[in-house]
Scaffold this motif. Structure first.
Motif, mmCIF file in Angstrom:
data_model
loop_
_atom_site.group_PDB
_atom_site.id
_atom_site.type_symbol
_atom_site.label_atom_id
_atom_site.label_comp_id
_atom_site.label_asym_id
_atom_site.label_seq_id
_atom_site.Cartn_x
_atom_site.Cartn_y
_atom_site.Cartn_z
ATOM 1 N N THR A 98 0.871 -1.218 -0.040
ATOM 2 C CA THR A 98 -0.083 -0.075 -0.085
ATOM 3 C C THR A 98 0.921 1.036 0.045
ATOM 4 O OG1 THR A 98 -0.086 0.115 2.581
ATOM 5 C CG2 THR A 98 -1.855 -1.225 1.347
ATOM 6 N N SER A 99 2.236 0.956 -0.094
ATOM 7 C CA SER A 99 3.028 2.515 0.122
ATOM 8 C C SER A 99 3.496 2.761 -1.350
ATOM 9 C CB SER A 99 4.333 2.153 0.904
ATOM 10 O OG SER A 99 5.163 1.091 0.291
ATOM 11 N N GLY A 100 2.889 2.071 -2.286
ATOM 12 C CA GLY A 100 3.221 2.752 -3.680
ATOM 13 C C GLY A 100 2.454 3.738 -3.794
ATOM 14 N N SER A 101 3.052 4.551 -4.930
ATOM 15 C CA SER A 101 2.612 5.800 -5.487
ATOM 16 C C SER A 101 1.440 5.513 -6.381
ATOM 17 C CB SER A 101 3.714 6.884 -5.934
ATOM 18 O OG SER A 101 2.935 7.983 -6.486
ATOM 19 N N TRP A 102 0.234 4.887 -5.983
ATOM 20 C CA TRP A 102 -0.760 4.566 -6.868
ATOM 21 C C TRP A 102 -1.456 5.521 -7.446
ATOM 22 C CZ3 TRP A 102 0.707 -0.007 -8.305
ATOM 23 C CH2 TRP A 102 1.442 -0.923 -7.101
ATOM 24 N N ASP A 103 -2.394 5.358 -8.418
ATOM 25 C CA ASP A 103 -3.138 6.293 -9.004
ATOM 26 C C ASP A 103 -4.346 6.574 -7.982
ATOM 27 O OD1 ASP A 103 -4.359 7.633 -11.673
ATOM 28 O OD2 ASP A 103 -5.957 6.964 -10.617
ATOM 29 N N ARG A 104 -4.902 7.739 -7.860
ATOM 30 C CA ARG A 104 -5.943 8.163 -6.892
ATOM 31 C C ARG A 104 -7.160 7.414 -6.878
ATOM 32 N NH1 ARG A 104 -8.172 14.114 -8.188
ATOM 33 N NH2 ARG A 104 -9.388 13.565 -6.435
ATOM 34 N N ASN A 105 -7.369 6.743 -8.378
ATOM 35 C CA ASN A 105 -8.640 5.833 -8.267
ATOM 36 C C ASN A 105 -8.418 4.363 -7.736
ATOM 37 O OD1 ASN A 105 -10.052 7.878 -9.588
ATOM 38 N ND2 ASN A 105 -8.954 7.315 -11.544
ATOM 39 N N VAL A 106 -7.152 4.205 -7.464
ATOM 40 C CA VAL A 106 -6.652 2.828 -6.697
ATOM 41 C C VAL A 106 -7.187 2.696 -5.330
ATOM 42 C CG1 VAL A 106 -4.882 1.163 -6.366
ATOM 43 C CG2 VAL A 106 -4.908 2.247 -8.621
ATOM 44 N N ASP A 107 -7.952 1.673 -5.179
ATOM 45 C CA ASP A 107 -8.178 1.473 -3.672
ATOM 46 C C ASP A 107 -7.265 0.231 -3.200
ATOM 47 O OD1 ASP A 107 -9.206 -0.014 -1.341
ATOM 48 O OD2 ASP A 107 -11.516 0.144 -2.075
ATOM 49 N N GLU A 108 -6.211 0.728 -2.350
ATOM 50 C CA GLU A 108 -5.284 0.021 -1.752
ATOM 51 C C GLU A 108 -5.778 -1.283 -0.967
ATOM 52 O OE1 GLU A 108 -3.618 3.918 -2.893
ATOM 53 O OE2 GLU A 108 -5.181 3.334 -1.665
ATOM 54 N N PHE A 109 -6.840 -1.252 -0.465
ATOM 55 C CA PHE A 109 -7.471 -2.337 0.337
ATOM 56 C C PHE A 109 -7.625 -3.488 -0.516
ATOM 57 C CE2 PHE A 109 -8.810 0.765 3.171
ATOM 58 C CZ PHE A 109 -8.912 0.193 4.556
ATOM 59 N N ALA A 110 -8.035 -3.125 -1.877
ATOM 60 C CA ALA A 110 -8.409 -4.195 -2.766
ATOM 61 C C ALA A 110 -7.197 -4.675 -3.341
ATOM 62 C CB ALA A 110 -9.398 -3.795 -3.851
ATOM 63 N N LEU A 111 -6.157 -3.677 -3.636
ATOM 64 C CA LEU A 111 -5.023 -3.954 -4.304
ATOM 65 C C LEU A 111 -4.241 -5.009 -3.533
ATOM 66 C CD1 LEU A 111 -2.882 -3.043 -6.605
ATOM 67 C CD2 LEU A 111 -2.044 -1.536 -4.842
ATOM 68 N N ALA A 112 -4.102 -4.684 -2.180
ATOM 69 C CA ALA A 112 -3.161 -5.723 -1.615
ATOM 70 C C ALA A 112 -4.001 -6.849 -0.683
ATOM 71 C CB ALA A 112 -2.727 -4.708 -0.341
ATOM 72 N N GLY A 113 -5.307 -6.975 -0.968
ATOM 73 C CA GLY A 113 -6.387 -8.135 -0.508
ATOM 74 C C GLY A 113 -6.375 -8.003 0.939
ATOM 75 N N ILE A 114 -6.780 -6.701 1.504
ATOM 76 C CA ILE A 114 -6.739 -6.240 2.922
ATOM 77 C C ILE A 114 -8.368 -6.298 3.221
ATOM 78 C CG2 ILE A 114 -6.305 -4.613 4.672
ATOM 79 C CD1 ILE A 114 -3.763 -4.093 3.165
ATOM 80 N N GLU A 115 -8.766 -6.911 4.283
ATOM 81 C CA GLU A 115 -10.143 -6.757 4.452
ATOM 82 C C GLU A 115 -10.528 -5.270 4.997
ATOM 83 O OE1 GLU A 115 -13.640 -9.010 7.199
ATOM 84 O OE2 GLU A 115 -11.651 -9.717 7.093
ATOM 85 N N LYS A 116 -11.723 -4.756 4.657
ATOM 86 C CA LYS A 116 -12.048 -3.593 5.122
ATOM 87 C C LYS A 116 -13.343 -3.631 5.999
ATOM 88 C CE LYS A 116 -12.458 -0.814 1.359
ATOM 89 N NZ LYS A 116 -12.764 -0.143 0.046
ATOM 90 N N ALA A 117 -13.455 -2.659 6.820
ATOM 91 C CA ALA A 117 -14.511 -2.529 7.770
ATOM 92 C C ALA A 117 -14.959 -1.191 8.094
ATOM 93 C CB ALA A 117 -14.268 -3.171 9.137
ATOM 94 N N ALA A 118 -16.071 -1.019 8.309
ATOM 95 C CA ALA A 118 -16.410 0.520 8.402
ATOM 96 C C ALA A 118 -16.273 1.165 9.774
ATOM 97 C CB ALA A 118 -17.928 0.666 8.513
ATOM 98 N N CYS A 119 -15.881 2.402 9.936
ATOM 99 C CA CYS A 119 -15.626 2.823 11.235
ATOM 100 C C CYS A 119 -16.916 3.238 11.982
ATOM 101 C CB CYS A 119 -14.695 4.403 11.000
ATOM 102 S SG CYS A 119 -13.026 3.875 10.749
ATOM 103 N N GLU A 120 -16.858 3.656 13.410
ATOM 104 C CA GLU A 120 -18.020 3.865 13.911
ATOM 105 C C GLU A 120 -18.436 5.309 14.179
ATOM 106 O OE1 GLU A 120 -19.890 1.482 14.998
ATOM 107 O OE2 GLU A 120 -18.936 -0.246 14.461
#
Length: 201
Positions: A98-120
């Motif tokens: 996730t430290s790469g200089s990815w395009d602003r449209n890239v979701d790093e959660f999806a890119l790196a296969g990281i499970e996402k959850a909502a904040c409260e």
């Protein structure tokens, strides 16, 4: 050896951030005003106050598509919220991705296969299985001298602690081994802990 930074150090690589080490890593998650999610690690990060609890991180470079800064700062500037996820040793490789200089449209959660959850308490994502996450409301962004140096301060409005990290009523870092940043390409991991009593305690 002594050098003045304005004159250069004469070494093959800048020793500055190797001197100030180890540094905790703030894995900053944000959601842009356009609804796109972002996740990026920052090693210029720390807690700065207890009451109310507050944290900071600094961004020191820019992307061409982000008006003089990076995705994290741009999103926080637009929405006023972010989350800080604690990085454990087991997550070192996905954090690095996730430290790469990815395009602003890239979701790093999806890119790196990281499970996402909502904040409260804020409208942004968090790393679902992080040892801890601090949900934050922006208090101020300070521009420092230099081309793209911004410090983001936030008040912690919610805290997630992974259940297995609480041992005998305390948040125990030895259960997950925090990752820390050194200089150059180097990292460290906390595996040994000892206690010291302050004078008078």
């Amino acid at each position: 050896m002594f050098y003045e930074p304005k004159d250069g150090h004469g070494l093959p690589h800048n020793p500055f951030n190797a001197v100030i080490a180890p540094r905790p890593i703030g894995w900053i998650s944000t959601r842009g005003a356009d609804g796109l999610d972002n996740l990026a690690p920052y090693s210029f990060f720390n807690a700065v106050a207890y009451v109310p609890p507050q944290v900071m991180f600094a961004s020191t470079s820019a992307k061409p598509d982000r008006d003089g800064t990076k995705d994290s700062v741009a999103n926080i500037r637009d929405t006023g919220v972010f989350a800080v996820n604690v990085v454990e040793y087991a997550a070192r490789d996905v954090m690095n991705k996730t430290s790469g200089s990815w395009d602003r449209n890239v979701d790093e959660f999806a890119l790196a296969g990281i499970e996402k959850a909502a904040c409260e308490t804020v409208d942004c994502p968090r790393v679902a299985n992080a040892p801890a996450t601090l949900e934050c409301k922006l208090t101020q962004i300070v521009q420092l001298p230099g081309e793209a140096n911004f410090v983001v301060f936030g008040e912690v409005t919610g805290v997630h602690l992974r259940d297995n990290c609480i041992v005998d009523g305390m948040f125990d870092v030895t259960t997950f081994n925090p990752l820390a940043r050194l200089g150059y390409r180097d990292y460290s991991v906390v595996r040994e802990v000892f206690s010291l009593n302050r004078p008078g305690e």
